[in-house]
Every structure is written in C-alpha cells, then in structure tokens.
Design a protein around this motif. Sequence first.
Motif, PDB file in Angstrom:
ATOM      1  N   GLY A 266      -3.936   7.464  -4.573  1.00 44.79           N
ATOM      2  CA  GLY A 266      -2.867   6.481  -4.333  1.00 44.79           C
ATOM      3  C   GLY A 266      -3.180   5.609  -3.134  1.00 44.79           C
ATOM      4  O   GLY A 266      -2.978   4.381  -3.180  1.00 44.79           O
ATOM      5  N   LEU A 267      -3.661   6.226  -2.026  1.00 43.22           N
ATOM      6  CA  LEU A 267      -4.001   5.459  -0.837  1.00 43.22           C
ATOM      7  C   LEU A 267      -5.138   4.484  -1.137  1.00 43.22           C
ATOM      8  O   LEU A 267      -5.083   3.296  -0.774  1.00 43.22           O
ATOM      9  N   GLY A 268      -6.191   4.979  -1.805  1.00 42.69           N
ATOM     10  CA  GLY A 268      -7.304   4.101  -2.126  1.00 42.69           C
ATOM     11  C   GLY A 268      -6.904   3.006  -3.099  1.00 42.69           C
ATOM     12  O   GLY A 268      -7.362   1.862  -2.981  1.00 42.69           O
ATOM     13  N   LEU A 269      -6.054   3.331  -4.064  1.00 40.34           N
ATOM     14  CA  LEU A 269      -5.613   2.323  -5.030  1.00 40.34           C
ATOM     15  C   LEU A 269      -4.790   1.238  -4.353  1.00 40.34           C
ATOM     16  O   LEU A 269      -4.932   0.040  -4.650  1.00 40.34           O
TER      17      LEU A 269
ATOM     18  N   ILE B 108      -6.519  -5.683  -0.964  1.00 41.98           N
ATOM     19  CA  ILE B 108      -7.743  -6.440  -0.650  1.00 41.98           C
ATOM     20  C   ILE B 108      -8.197  -7.244  -1.858  1.00 41.98           C
ATOM     21  O   ILE B 108      -8.637  -8.399  -1.738  1.00 41.98           O
ATOM     22  N   GLY B 109      -8.109  -6.685  -3.029  1.00 42.41           N
ATOM     23  CA  GLY B 109      -8.506  -7.414  -4.231  1.00 42.41           C
ATOM     24  C   GLY B 109      -7.643  -8.632  -4.476  1.00 42.41           C
ATOM     25  O   GLY B 109      -8.139  -9.703  -4.854  1.00 42.41           O
ATOM     26  N   TRP B 110      -6.338  -8.479  -4.256  1.00 34.62           N
ATOM     27  CA  TRP B 110      -5.422  -9.629  -4.428  1.00 34.62           C
ATOM     28  C   TRP B 110      -5.746 -10.730  -3.428  1.00 34.62           C
ATOM     29  O   TRP B 110      -5.709 -11.917  -3.750  1.00 34.62           O
TER      30      TRP B 110
ATOM     31  N   ILE C 225       0.839  -1.212   0.000  1.00 34.72           N
ATOM     32  CA  ILE C 225       0.000   0.000   0.000  1.00 34.72           C
ATOM     33  C   ILE C 225       0.866   1.250   0.000  1.00 34.72           C
ATOM     34  O   ILE C 225       0.623   2.214  -0.755  1.00 34.72           O
ATOM     35  N   LEU C 226       1.892   1.244   0.871  1.00 35.30           N
ATOM     36  CA  LEU C 226       2.788   2.401   0.921  1.00 35.30           C
ATOM     37  C   LEU C 226       3.494   2.618  -0.415  1.00 35.30           C
ATOM     38  O   LEU C 226       3.680   3.753  -0.871  1.00 35.30           O
ATOM     39  N   GLY C 227       3.881   1.528  -1.033  1.00 33.94           N
ATOM     40  CA  GLY C 227       4.576   1.654  -2.317  1.00 33.94           C
ATOM     41  C   GLY C 227       3.671   2.245  -3.397  1.00 33.94           C
ATOM     42  O   GLY C 227       4.078   3.155  -4.141  1.00 33.94           O
ATOM     43  N   ILE C 228       2.448   1.711  -3.516  1.00 33.04           N
ATOM     44  CA  ILE C 228       1.511   2.229  -4.544  1.00 33.04           C
ATOM     45  C   ILE C 228       1.144   3.675  -4.240  1.00 33.04           C
ATOM     46  O   ILE C 228       1.107   4.535  -5.135  1.00 33.04           O
ATOM     47  N   TRP C 229       0.892   3.953  -2.974  1.00 33.99           N
ATOM     48  CA  TRP C 229       0.528   5.319  -2.594  1.00 33.99           C
ATOM     49  C   TRP C 229       1.649   6.296  -2.918  1.00 33.99           C
ATOM     50  O   TRP C 229       1.420   7.379  -3.477  1.00 33.99           O
ATOM     51  N   ALA C 230       2.858   5.899  -2.602  1.00 33.14           N
ATOM     52  CA  ALA C 230       3.995   6.781  -2.860  1.00 33.14           C
ATOM     53  C   ALA C 230       4.185   7.004  -4.362  1.00 33.14           C
ATOM     54  O   ALA C 230       4.457   8.126  -4.820  1.00 33.14           O
ATOM     55  N   ALA C 231       4.033   5.939  -5.155  1.00 33.90           N
ATOM     56  CA  ALA C 231       4.226   6.060  -6.602  1.00 33.90           C
ATOM     57  C   ALA C 231       3.180   6.994  -7.218  1.00 33.90           C
ATOM     58  O   ALA C 231       3.514   7.889  -8.004  1.00 33.90           O
ATOM     59  N   VAL C 232       1.904   6.796  -6.846  1.00 31.72           N
ATOM     60  CA  VAL C 232       0.843   7.639  -7.410  1.00 31.72           C
ATOM     61  C   VAL C 232       1.006   9.080  -6.957  1.00 31.72           C
ATOM     62  O   VAL C 232       0.830  10.024  -7.745  1.00 31.72           O
TER      63      VAL C 232
END
Length: 522
Positions: free
Chosen positions: A476-479, A485-487, A34-41
């Motif tokens: 980013g946080l929501g993604l 959760i989807g995975w 989550i932190l990684g996706i949030w940071a990237a977005v």
Amino acid sequence: MANGSHIPADRSAGDQLAELKRHLKTVWRGKYWILGIWAAVTVITTVVAYLLPNVYRSSTMILVERQKVPEAYVKATVSDDMQELLKTITQQILSRSQIQQVIDEYGLANEPSTLELVMERLRIANLPAVRNLTARYQHWSNPEGGRSGAALVNDFKDRVKIRVVGRQAFSVAYDGYDPLTVMRVTNAMAGMFISENLRIRESRAEGTTQFLGTQLAESRRELEDMEATVQAFKTENMGALPGQLDANLRALDRLQMELQHQDETQASLAQQKSFTQRQLIAAERQLAEMSEDARAALQQEDPLTQQLAVLEARLTRLRTQYTDKFPEVASLAAQVEEIKAKLKSRSDGTDGEAATMVPQLPMMVDLRDQVSQIERDSAALEAKRARLVADFEEYQRRVEATPQVEQELQKLQRDYSIMQQNYQALLQKQMNARLAESLERRQKGEQFRVIDPANLPVVPVSPRRDVIVLLGFLVGLGLGVSAVIGWDLLRPRFYTNDDVAAVLGLPVLAVIPHVKELQHGS
C-alpha cells in the motif's frame, strides 16, 4: 505549463540531487493521497487475511527398513532406488480410484471449499456491505453444495505433500481445514504407502518367479532337444566318433596284419597245391609205367578202403597237433565216418552199386584228397580275405570321416554346453527368486515402517496473517508513492520560481500570486 525542455542523460550530481528533492516535494504534496491508498490497501489485505480459513497440516515420517535376512544369503528381486520406488508407489496411491476411495471414506466431498468458507465468514460477520454479495453467491453457487469428482481429485493431489528425508526415510503430509480429518487422512496415506509397498514387492517377486519358471521350462525343452540331437548324431556316426579313433586305428593295424597273414597263407597253400599236384602227376606216371600184373593187383584193392586208410593216417597225424575242434580235424573225422558208413552198407549188401575198381597207387588217393583240401582251404581263405578287406575299408572310412565328424560334434557339444550353462543359470535364478518371494510373503524384505505417526495439528500452517498484513502495509505504501510520482510525471506543473528557472534557464522577474475569485456581492 508543460515541461517541453530536453534534459541531458549525463546529468551532474547537483541535478540528480535537485531531481530527488523535487520528487520528495511531490511526495509531500501528495501525502494525503499516499495515506489514503496505503490505508485502503492495508485494510483490504487485513480483511482478506482474517477472512481466509485456517489450513492445518499433519505429517508422518516413514522409515525404509532394509531386509532382515542378509543379501549374501537371499538377494531381493526388487532392487529399485528408494526415490524410484517411492515415485512408483506415489503414482499408484495418487491414482483416481485410490483417491476417490479416500474421499468417500472420510467424506471429503462434503468439505467446503476455500471460497465457501470465506463467504461463510462474511455471512457470520453480517456486515451490511457484504449481505448482498453473500446473497448473490448463494444464488449462483451449486444448490447441491458439491464439487465435481475431477475437482475433488485434483484438490486432493494438491494437498498431499511427499518429501524425501535423507536416504532411508520420507515424510507424507496432508493439508486441510479440519484438524481431525487431516490427521486421519495422513494416517490413511501412511497405511496406503505401507500396503502398496508390500503389494508391489510381492507382485514383482511373483512375476519374477513366474517369468523365470517359463524361461526355465523353455530352456529345459531346448536342452532336451539338443541332447536328442547330439545322441542321434552319435548314433548315426557310431564308429567314426573322435573317441573311437584310437580303436579304429588299432583295428586297421590288426586287419592289415591279418591280410598280410592271409596273403602269406594263400601263397603257402598255392605252393603246397603245386607241389602236391606235381607229386600226383609223378604217381600217375609211375602207375602208367607199371606192368599189367602190378596194375591188376592194385585194381583188386578197394579204393574206399585205401582212401579210409589214408584219411585215418592223416587224422591220426593231425590229432597229435590239434584238438578235435580244429576245423581240419573235424572235417577229416566227418569224412572218415562217411567212408565207414559206405563200407558198412556195402558189406551189408544195401549198396546196390558195384564199386568200379580203378587201378591206382595208394598215395594217389592221399594226394588227390590233399589237393581237394587245399582248394577248399584256399576258397575259405579267399572268402575270409574278402571279409577282411571289407572290414578294412569300413574302418578306413571311419578314420577318414573322424575329423569332419569331430568338427560337427564339437559344434553340437558347444551349443549344448551353452544351453546347459544357461539352464543352470536360470535354475539358480529361479531358486533365488523363490527364496525372495518367500521372503516378501513373510515380510522379511525391505519394508516401510512409521516412526513418527501423524499428529493432531493445533497451529495452522496457513494463512500467515502477519506476513499478509505486513505485505499489504508495504504494498500500500509503495503503491501510494508510485501513484503520486507517476501522476506528477504524466502531468508536470510548476510549483516554485526555481522550477521555472530550472526549465527555462531564465531569471524570474515577477510572480503573480493565485487570486481567489471573490464571491458575487461581497
């Protein structure tokens, strides 16, 4: 182990709480993802926000002023609603030809596009990761650095913002990358609105005047034709017109009285002739009964002299009653002069014929003259009566034709009255249209006036970088949470004893821990 058990739809509150706890545990286990996706977005949206060029907006407020002359005196020919008029002017101004003039005048064709400005910022940043991208863009982009005319026109239309403010004003705004150019273009647009409004109003006023002039000329020709038709109809039916009915009736009465008088006179002449003829017969009978000596004495008398004496006696008697201009007096005077001329020529010896002496009584000459005069008077009366009868029939025909003539004349006059009213209405409208045209030419009509000129923008209206970064943070946080959760839902696993017991519904007897494989030789 795959989760193949069936979960009822009407789960209890405890099951829902357990499900929530399981998702929270899943989120905690995937916190690094989550932190990684949030940071990237967040980083991407931040970079994009700061790479987007600043867009400046300059606006001007235009007031719609009413005409300076009250409408009670001069009514304007252009009476469109402000929104309708504004829509018409906007269509004229935002036409391709008008926009192209503005583009050429202010060099908007050379203005870089949004993508070009972004690539320019990347080039200035000189980051190693984007050098290859900027090089490829320069290779693919148009070497002349220009855009097509259609693209420029459409881009200009998208940048113009027109908004109605209240009932008597509207604003014109323009977006662009250069503040000075934006202000100049906005002022130019305001001037175009003002000049186009004047042009449209003058054009409509002139068009209205020309149209009314054409209609007025046509109406005048129709009115003149109708006047000629009415006059021709009156001339053709002269004597039988409704206004002449009373005169015709009076003429009929007069003619009827004259005919009656003529009939009475004719009857009187007939009686007088009959009486005179009886007297003449009696005189002839008396002459026949006379002796030879008396007849010889009468034969020595000149008949012309006897006739002259009788005529002079009658003339003297008539002059006591009538003037010399009376027809009978004039006729007797002519006869007297004629007999006198004959007697004079006989006395002079110029008359070669010897008068034949016929014995007759003196009164017989007078009686024969009276019979002749009565016959002449009767013939004159007959001729006069024939004329009176012809006149009577003519006036009677006129009286009988008057109702039909009146009906046709009313129809013509009604059409003429309608045409005349139409002509007067068009004439009044043309006068008003000329006043309105003069009003527009002197710029006393409804006008556009700039009450708030275009300003030089200092603060850009877009992009809203703080909003973009905030949205990137939230997205980013929501993604990240949604991905974790989807995975987990796509590939479920057992992580605790409770997970196994919840799915299988059986108690867990023993748990085999995860044993790491020892390295070879350890």
